[in-house]
Write a protein that holds these residues in place. Structure first.
Motif, mmCIF file in Angstrom:
data_model
loop_
_atom_site.group_PDB
_atom_site.id
_atom_site.type_symbol
_atom_site.label_atom_id
_atom_site.label_comp_id
_atom_site.label_asym_id
_atom_site.label_seq_id
_atom_site.Cartn_x
_atom_site.Cartn_y
_atom_site.Cartn_z
ATOM 1 N N UNK A 4 -25.029 9.980 23.429
ATOM 2 C CA UNK A 4 -24.956 9.509 24.558
ATOM 3 C C UNK A 4 -24.863 8.036 24.729
ATOM 4 N N UNK A 5 -24.555 7.300 25.957
ATOM 5 C CA UNK A 5 -24.549 5.918 25.874
ATOM 6 C C UNK A 5 -24.757 5.047 27.002
ATOM 7 N N UNK A 6 -25.104 4.002 27.119
ATOM 8 C CA UNK A 6 -25.253 3.223 28.330
ATOM 9 C C UNK A 6 -24.530 1.982 28.237
ATOM 10 N N UNK A 55 -25.459 0.444 24.706
ATOM 11 C CA UNK A 55 -26.215 1.044 23.635
ATOM 12 C C UNK A 55 -25.480 2.407 23.662
ATOM 13 N N UNK A 56 -25.627 2.843 22.336
ATOM 14 C CA UNK A 56 -24.764 4.167 21.908
ATOM 15 C C UNK A 56 -25.973 4.738 21.244
#
Lengths: 188, 161
Positions: free
Chosen positions: A138-140, A148-149
């Motif tokens: 996932x990531x943001x 972020x990863x």
């Protein structure tokens, strides 16, 4: 070398057997909600995959996505993660917690059109002889300087087959309109 | 079919660009799987959407080289980088780009990239990217360094939701 529509058919398209990777259910939010649930999951597949793009009502730019199996809310899960924040890579672990942490996604302070993607795999979900492993990527990527990863894994403490999956943001928050959660079954 | 092969190509003549156009809007996600082969110099796969070559792509990456882990971010790229690099014609690299809600016009487009290479400078990578555009994706352009050699493969899949 552009490949226009029809190229695949001309090349002799490969076709798979009937639905080895099959959509079970999609929930696309037209209004905010505090959690989503996949219930009465058919027991006819080998593995499950959840694909989602998510945004929460958090006042920060990023926010967590949590998951529970079979509505178990007690502190019987364990989590590990490998996370890159654009500066460094860190790894943490947690045991005896009340959920599986699937990663970070966009909060409401993110860019207005940013959502966070996640792919969550649940292996051997119908087995009654082993604990269930949940793996997520996932990531943001939510602001130009805040991203972020995440690689994450989680495990529950029971051998029960999985019939219900609940996903939710941190307490008091909601998943935002436009978020989408899709559950797939993989045959094996 | 929930997971459908849309386009597939094996490069028959060395080419600098592989492009997928007129992508149908009937799926929810796309998956682009690539195995490029070096022609000259190093090789990788970088992708652009709808021919957008402006600095509208944001990236955060995490990678390991067998000794060290690194994370970097880029606030303004002109493409989604595949990161893994083939440095010799015998190197094999694999890249998978997962593109979410590609035809939706209510959000920027999110891309998760997994890539790996076994070569000098081997890396295992994961990145999360955002194309800061709400337009539906109708084309994907793949470029690298120089030409993709004969035998390079590119396959585009659509996932229903």
């Amino acid at each position: 070398m552009p490949l226009g529509l029809g190229f695949f058919a001309a090349a002799g398209a490969a076709t798979s057997a009937a639905e080895d990777f099959e959509l079970i259910q999609t929930t696309a939010l037209s209004s905010a909600i505090s959690s989503i649930e996949f219930a009465s999951i058919p027991q006819t597949y080998k593995h499950l995959q959840i694909r989602c793009v998510v945004r929460t009502s958090s006042g920060t730019s990023s926010s967590s996505i949590f998951l529970r199996l079979n509505s178990v809310t007690s502190a019987v899960y364990a989590n590990h993660n490998l996370t890159g924040n654009g500066t460094s890579v860190t790894s943490t672990a947690a045991t005896a917690v009340a959920n599986i942490h699937c990663g970070f996604t966009a909060g409401n302070a993110a860019n207005a059109s940013a959502f966070g993607p996640a792919v969550v795999d649940i292996i051997d979900y119908t087995s009654t002889t082993k604990r269930k492993t949940v793996r997520s990527l996932a990531g943001a990527n939510v602001l130009d300087n805040a991203m972020q990863v995440d690689f994450r894994s989680g495990i529950n403490a029971a051998n029960d087959a999985i019939s219900t999956i609940t996903m939710f943001p941190p307490s008091g928050l909601t998943f935002s309109t436009g978020s989408r959660f899709s559950l797939y079954g993989l045959r094996g | 079919m929930s997971y459908t092969a849309i386009y597939s190509q094996t490069v028959g003549t060395a080419t600098a660009t592989v492009e997928f156009t007129s992508i149908p809007d009937t799926y929810r996600d796309l998956v682009l799987v690539c195995s490029p082969i070096q022609s000259t110099g190093s090789q990788t796969v970088n992708i652009r959407f709808n021919s957008d070559a402006n600095t509208n792509y944001r990236e955060v990456i995490m990678f390991g080289d067998g000794t060290t882990t690194t994370s970097q971010l880029a606030a303004a790229r002109s493409s989604v980088l595949g990161q893994a690099t083939a440095n010799a014609s015998t190197d094999r690299i694999n890249l998978a780009f997962q593109i979410f809600d590609y035809a939706q016009t209510d959000k920027h487009k999110s891309v998760i990239v997994r890539s790996s290479s076994v070569s000098s400078g081997s890396l295992v990578n994961a990145s999360v990217n955002r194309w800061a555009n709400t337009a539906a994706i109708t084309s994907i352009t793949c470029t690298g360094f120089g030409n993709y050699a004969v035998g390079s493969t590119f396959a585009l899949y659509g996932i229903l939701a």
